[in-house]
Enzyme design. Structure first.
Site, PDB file in Angstrom:
ATOM      1  N   GLN A   1      -4.685   1.428   8.365  1.00  0.00           N
ATOM      2  CA  GLN A   1      -3.945   1.161   6.892  1.00  0.00           C
ATOM      3  C   GLN A   1      -4.257  -0.052   6.264  1.00  0.00           C
ATOM      4  O   GLN A   1      -3.606  -0.087   5.071  1.00  0.00           O
ATOM      5  CB  GLN A   1      -2.432   1.560   7.415  1.00  0.00           C
ATOM      6  CG  GLN A   1      -2.054   2.835   8.144  1.00  0.00           C
ATOM      7  CD  GLN A   1      -0.719   2.583   8.982  1.00  0.00           C
ATOM      8  OE1 GLN A   1       0.153   2.863   8.181  1.00  0.00           O
ATOM      9  NE2 GLN A   1      -0.727   2.454  10.132  1.00  0.00           N
TER      10      GLN A   1
ATOM     11  N   HIS B   1      -5.765   3.208   3.179  1.00  0.00           N
ATOM     12  CA  HIS B   1      -5.428   2.505   1.986  1.00  0.00           C
ATOM     13  C   HIS B   1      -6.096   1.799   1.147  1.00  0.00           C
ATOM     14  O   HIS B   1      -5.589   0.776   0.439  1.00  0.00           O
ATOM     15  CB  HIS B   1      -4.017   1.758   2.296  1.00  0.00           C
ATOM     16  CG  HIS B   1      -3.203   2.437   3.004  1.00  0.00           C
ATOM     17  ND1 HIS B   1      -1.817   2.109   3.897  1.00  0.00           N
ATOM     18  CD2 HIS B   1      -2.684   3.832   2.983  1.00  0.00           C
ATOM     19  CE1 HIS B   1      -1.143   3.012   4.450  1.00  0.00           C
ATOM     20  NE2 HIS B   1      -1.586   4.108   3.889  1.00  0.00           N
TER      21      HIS B   1
ATOM     22  N   CYS C   1     -12.611   0.769 -11.851  1.00  0.00           N
ATOM     23  CA  CYS C   1     -12.212   0.763 -12.981  1.00  0.00           C
ATOM     24  C   CYS C   1     -11.123   1.909 -13.299  1.00  0.00           C
ATOM     25  O   CYS C   1     -10.988   2.947 -12.760  1.00  0.00           O
ATOM     26  CB  CYS C   1     -13.309   1.377 -13.844  1.00  0.00           C
ATOM     27  SG  CYS C   1     -13.070   1.535 -15.645  1.00  0.00           S
TER      28      CYS C   1
ATOM     29  N   CYS D   1     -13.218   4.883 -15.816  1.00  0.00           N
ATOM     30  CA  CYS D   1     -14.494   5.526 -15.257  1.00  0.00           C
ATOM     31  C   CYS D   1     -14.299   5.638 -13.521  1.00  0.00           C
ATOM     32  O   CYS D   1     -15.133   6.427 -13.244  1.00  0.00           O
ATOM     33  CB  CYS D   1     -15.720   5.219 -15.770  1.00  0.00           C
ATOM     34  SG  CYS D   1     -16.267   3.559 -15.315  1.00  0.00           S
TER      35      CYS D   1
ATOM     36  N   CYS E   1     -18.198   0.164 -18.363  1.00  0.00           N
ATOM     37  CA  CYS E   1     -17.686   0.651 -19.629  1.00  0.00           C
ATOM     38  C   CYS E   1     -16.773  -0.277 -20.147  1.00  0.00           C
ATOM     39  O   CYS E   1     -16.324  -0.069 -21.252  1.00  0.00           O
ATOM     40  CB  CYS E   1     -16.836   1.949 -19.257  1.00  0.00           C
ATOM     41  SG  CYS E   1     -15.389   1.650 -18.271  1.00  0.00           S
TER      42      CYS E   1
ATOM     43  N   GLY F   1      -0.096  -1.685  16.417  1.00  0.00           N
ATOM     44  CA  GLY F   1       0.307  -2.451  15.425  1.00  0.00           C
ATOM     45  C   GLY F   1       0.529  -2.134  14.109  1.00  0.00           C
ATOM     46  O   GLY F   1       0.342  -2.436  13.098  1.00  0.00           O
ATOM     47  N   THR F   2       1.080  -0.818  14.195  1.00  0.00           N
ATOM     48  CA  THR F   2       1.815  -0.020  12.938  1.00  0.00           C
ATOM     49  C   THR F   2       3.322   0.294  13.109  1.00  0.00           C
ATOM     50  O   THR F   2       3.544   0.440  14.359  1.00  0.00           O
ATOM     51  CB  THR F   2       1.086   1.079  12.515  1.00  0.00           C
ATOM     52  OG1 THR F   2       1.862   1.673  11.384  1.00  0.00           O
ATOM     53  CG2 THR F   2       0.853   2.003  13.715  1.00  0.00           C
TER      54      THR F   2
ATOM     55  N   GLU G   1       6.912  -4.543  19.632  1.00  0.00           N
ATOM     56  CA  GLU G   1       8.489  -3.917  19.192  1.00  0.00           C
ATOM     57  C   GLU G   1       8.104  -2.469  19.398  1.00  0.00           C
ATOM     58  O   GLU G   1       7.053  -1.751  18.917  1.00  0.00           O
ATOM     59  CB  GLU G   1       8.866  -4.242  17.889  1.00  0.00           C
ATOM     60  CG  GLU G   1       9.019  -5.569  17.571  1.00  0.00           C
ATOM     61  CD  GLU G   1       9.572  -5.917  16.033  1.00  0.00           C
ATOM     62  OE1 GLU G   1       9.874  -5.092  15.534  1.00  0.00           O
ATOM     63  OE2 GLU G   1       9.270  -7.164  15.717  1.00  0.00           O
TER      64      GLU G   1
HETATM   65  N1  APR Z   1      -0.064  -6.873  17.810  1.00  0.00           N
HETATM   66  C1  APR Z   1       0.355  -5.723  17.588  1.00  0.00           C
HETATM   67  N2  APR Z   1       1.330  -5.204  16.790  1.00  0.00           N
HETATM   68  C2  APR Z   1       2.073  -6.237  16.173  1.00  0.00           C
HETATM   69  C3  APR Z   1       1.532  -7.775  16.354  1.00  0.00           C
HETATM   70  C4  APR Z   1       0.513  -7.793  17.317  1.00  0.00           C
HETATM   71  N3  APR Z   1       0.281  -9.186  17.739  1.00  0.00           N
HETATM   72  N4  APR Z   1       2.439  -8.485  15.536  1.00  0.00           N
HETATM   73  C5  APR Z   1       3.142  -7.633  15.062  1.00  0.00           C
HETATM   74  N5  APR Z   1       2.770  -6.289  15.258  1.00  0.00           N
HETATM   75  C6  APR Z   1       3.707  -5.028  14.838  1.00  0.00           C
HETATM   76  C7  APR Z   1       5.067  -4.942  14.359  1.00  0.00           C
HETATM   77  O1  APR Z   1       6.007  -5.117  15.414  1.00  0.00           O
HETATM   78  C8  APR Z   1       5.205  -3.878  13.502  1.00  0.00           C
HETATM   79  O2  APR Z   1       5.484  -2.826  14.160  1.00  0.00           O
HETATM   80  O3  APR Z   1       2.831  -4.457  13.648  1.00  0.00           O
HETATM   81  C9  APR Z   1       3.506  -3.667  12.831  1.00  0.00           C
HETATM   82  C10 APR Z   1       3.176  -4.154  11.606  1.00  0.00           C
HETATM   83  O4  APR Z   1       3.904  -3.305  10.550  1.00  0.00           O
HETATM   84  P1  APR Z   1       4.063  -3.099   9.094  1.00  0.00           P
HETATM   85  O5  APR Z   1       3.941  -4.555   8.500  1.00  0.00           O
HETATM   86  O6  APR Z   1       4.973  -2.075   8.690  1.00  0.00           O
HETATM   87  O7  APR Z   1       2.441  -2.537   8.973  1.00  0.00           O
HETATM   88  P2  APR Z   1       1.827  -1.151   8.871  1.00  0.00           P
HETATM   89  O8  APR Z   1       2.631  -0.443   9.799  1.00  0.00           O
HETATM   90  O9  APR Z   1       0.478  -1.210   8.759  1.00  0.00           O
HETATM   91  O10 APR Z   1       2.449  -1.019   7.196  1.00  0.00           O
HETATM   92  C11 APR Z   1       1.632   0.552   6.711  1.00  0.00           C
HETATM   93  O11 APR Z   1       2.875  -0.084   4.573  1.00  0.00           O
HETATM   94  O12 APR Z   1       3.126  -1.912   2.942  1.00  0.00           O
HETATM   95  C12 APR Z   1       2.451  -0.774   3.369  1.00  0.00           C
HETATM   96  O13 APR Z   1       0.449  -0.155   2.499  1.00  0.00           O
HETATM   97  C13 APR Z   1       0.905  -1.029   3.522  1.00  0.00           C
HETATM   98  O14 APR Z   1      -0.795  -0.539   5.007  1.00  0.00           O
HETATM   99  C14 APR Z   1       0.529  -0.824   4.946  1.00  0.00           C
HETATM  100  C15 APR Z   1       1.662   0.181   5.284  1.00  0.00           C
END
Ligand code: APR
Length: 244
Positions: free
Chosen positions: A108, A126, A134, A137, A156, A193-194, A221
């Site tokens: 992402q 993303h 553009c 176009c 363009c 990490g999401t 978390e």
């Molecule tokens: N290692 C792993 N995870 C981590 C670390 C780390 N060192 N540090 C933080 N995190 C975790 C946090 O606990 C959190 O759950 O990474 C996550 C980050 O979450 P977001 O900031 O919400 O990122 P993401 O999930 O990629 O967001 C999704 O939202 O804002 C939009 O388009 C943007 O692509 C992004 C989408």
């Protein structure tokens, strides 16, 4: 088994890693956190730019209302990224290309750090901060890591916008469908990490799980995806991934 940093990795995950042929990795902002890229959410905070929540400044509505303000935010973010390097998590994922017969990296993130670490064929759900598009176009322009971005379309002459998916916008055609098909087909899905809050990306682990894959989350978390996962490793990606 305990990692050096104190996270626990199960014997089952070790075995799955040893046997898996088709692996899908889904990454979010957390994979780049240890490179110094701020996450959007996590740690009880949410990003704000000049008083605007990030999902307001990064929205399709803002693009229509105030394109220069959107560029200012993305110019700022590129400026931050210019000096940053991939970390041990990106490097480990890049090495996995040689470890698993079929590795699909779906991110992402728009920061390009997976590619800088050597990952090929990254599915950028993303878009990328290193491209402009553009408005008329739709010609895509690469933005050099050092140097100015295009002010207008070289073909363009119309205005360009960041080639990223903003809130309220559709994902690039085919990207999610491809990722969903790989998720349905993988044996092991690693969710790294999401926050698992933004769909459709957050739906990929669900697709993998319902198709029978072993799903493992790596995040310091808990997230809304943790319960769905077969295993949730609480730790930093840059510390846990090299141990897998
Ligand atoms: N290692 C792993 N995870 C981590 C670390 C780390 N060192 N540090 C933080 N995190 C975790 C946090 O606990 C959190 O759950 O990474 C996550 C980050 O979450 P977001 O900031 O919400 O990122 P993401 O999930 O990629 O967001 C999704 O939202 O804002 C939009 O388009 C943007 O692509 C992004 C989408």
């Amino acid at each position: 088994m305990q990692t050096a940093a104190g996270s626990t990795i199960s014997a089952e995950l070790r075995q799955r890693l040893a046997e898996a042929k088709r692996v899908l990795v889904l990454t979010g902002a957390g994979v780049s956190a240890e490179s110094g890229v701020p996450t959007f959410r996590g740690g009880g905070n949410s990003a704000v730019w000049k008083g605007l929540p990030f999902d307001v400044i990064s929205s399709g509505a803002m693009l229509e209302r105030n394109l220069p303000a959107v560029w200012e935010w993305f110019d700022y973010r590129r400026g931050v990224l210019q000096a940053l390097k991939p970390n041990a998590a990106h490097e480990t994922i890049a090495r996995w290309q040689d470890r698993f017969p079929e590795l699909t990296v779906v991110t992402q993130n728009v920061d390009g750090l997976h590619q800088l670490a050597g990952s090929r064929n990254v599915v950028e759900l993303h878009g990328s901060i290193w491209r402009a598009r553009c408005l008329v176009c739709r010609l895509v322009h690469e933005i050099p890591r050092e140097g100015a971005r295009p002010e207008a379309c070289r073909d363009c002459g119309n205005a360009v916008r960041p080639d990223v998916v903003l809130f309220g916008e559709m994902l690039p055609a085919g990207a999610f469908e491809f990722a969903a098909q790989r998720a349905a087909d993988c044996e092991l899905c690693l969710v790294i990490g999401t926050s698992g809050l933004v769909y459709p990306a957050a739906g990929l682990p669900e697709i993998a799980k319902s198709a029978g894959a072993f799903v493992c989350e790596i995040n310091p978390e808990p997230t809304p995806l943790s319960d769905l996962c077969d295993e949730a490793i609480q730790g930093k990606a840059g510390e846990v991934l090299p141990e897998l």
